[in-house]
Design an enzyme around this catalytic site. Structure first.
Site, PDB file in Angstrom:
ATOM      1  N   ASN A   1       5.434   0.146  -3.727  1.00  0.00           N
ATOM      2  CA  ASN A   1       4.544   0.202  -4.986  1.00  0.00           C
ATOM      3  C   ASN A   1       5.652   0.422  -6.316  1.00  0.00           C
ATOM      4  OD1 ASN A   1       2.455  -0.996  -4.478  1.00  0.00           O
ATOM      5  ND2 ASN A   1       1.395   0.996  -3.539  1.00  0.00           N
TER       6      ASN A   1
ATOM      7  N   LYS B   1       0.864  -1.111   0.009  1.00  0.00           N
ATOM      8  CA  LYS B   1      -0.154   0.102   0.152  1.00  0.00           C
ATOM      9  C   LYS B   1       0.693   1.346  -0.031  1.00  0.00           C
ATOM     10  CE  LYS B   1      -4.039  -2.353   0.492  1.00  0.00           C
ATOM     11  NZ  LYS B   1      -4.134  -2.878  -0.913  1.00  0.00           N
ATOM     12  N   ASP B   2       2.206   0.981   0.472  1.00  0.00           N
ATOM     13  CA  ASP B   2       3.310   2.304   0.373  1.00  0.00           C
ATOM     14  C   ASP B   2       3.607   2.557  -0.999  1.00  0.00           C
ATOM     15  OD1 ASP B   2       5.100   3.996   1.998  1.00  0.00           O
ATOM     16  OD2 ASP B   2       6.388   2.793   0.658  1.00  0.00           O
ATOM     17  N   HIS B   3       3.609   3.912  -1.249  1.00  0.00           N
ATOM     18  CA  HIS B   3       3.853   4.419  -2.643  1.00  0.00           C
ATOM     19  C   HIS B   3       5.365   3.969  -2.994  1.00  0.00           C
ATOM     20  CE1 HIS B   3       5.579   7.889  -0.475  1.00  0.00           C
ATOM     21  NE2 HIS B   3       6.385   7.915  -1.314  1.00  0.00           N
TER      22      HIS B   3
END
Length: 140
Positions: free
Chosen positions: A130, A125-127
């Site tokens: 990702n 979920k962390d940019h």
């Protein structure tokens, strides 16, 4: 079983210089909670020089650790978390990072990606994770 050697990415994530050392990767994740990568990078060299491994961190004096962590804020919580996390890392029968004190989804996802190589089976979920996750998908 072949040891996972994660490739370096164009994003130079905070964890990348520590590939091969899961404890340091997880410490990076704990420090990144509620602060920026720029702030965390400022303390890592000195932190890992004074506490190069889980054993030295597990024996750290809270007050000494607070001084090093001061630029990140939340020093009381961070110091207690790093010490307890390191003690559990050494002594607890853990299977995945989320079994360790202070490690939530972000640290567990990072552990799966950077330490185990089990990146295909998670959805970060962390940019930044990702970006790295997409980078790995593009290599295959």
């Amino acid at each position: 079983m072949k040891k996972w050697n994660p490739p370096r990415s164009p994003w130079n994530l905070v964890q990348e210089p520590y590939f091969g050392d899961e404890w340091k990767i997880l410490v990076c994740c704990l420090l990144l909670n509620l602060t920026t990568h720029k702030q965390v990078r400022k303390v890592l060299d000195e932190l890992f020089e004074k506490y190069p491994d889980s054993e030295s961190m597990s024996l750290a004096k809270e007050e000494d650790l607070k001084i090093l962590l001061h630029p990140l804020g939340l020093v009381n919580k961070r110091a207690k978390t790093l010490i307890r996390f390191s003690q559990e890392y050494l002594n607890k029968d853990w299977k995945t990072a989320k079994d360790l004190y202070g490690c939530g989804k972000y640290a567990d996802d990072a552990w799966h990606i950077f330490c185990v190589g089990d990146w295909r089976n998670i959805e970060p979920k962390d940019h930044a994770l990702n970006y790295y996750h997409s980078f790995l998908r593009g290599l295959k």
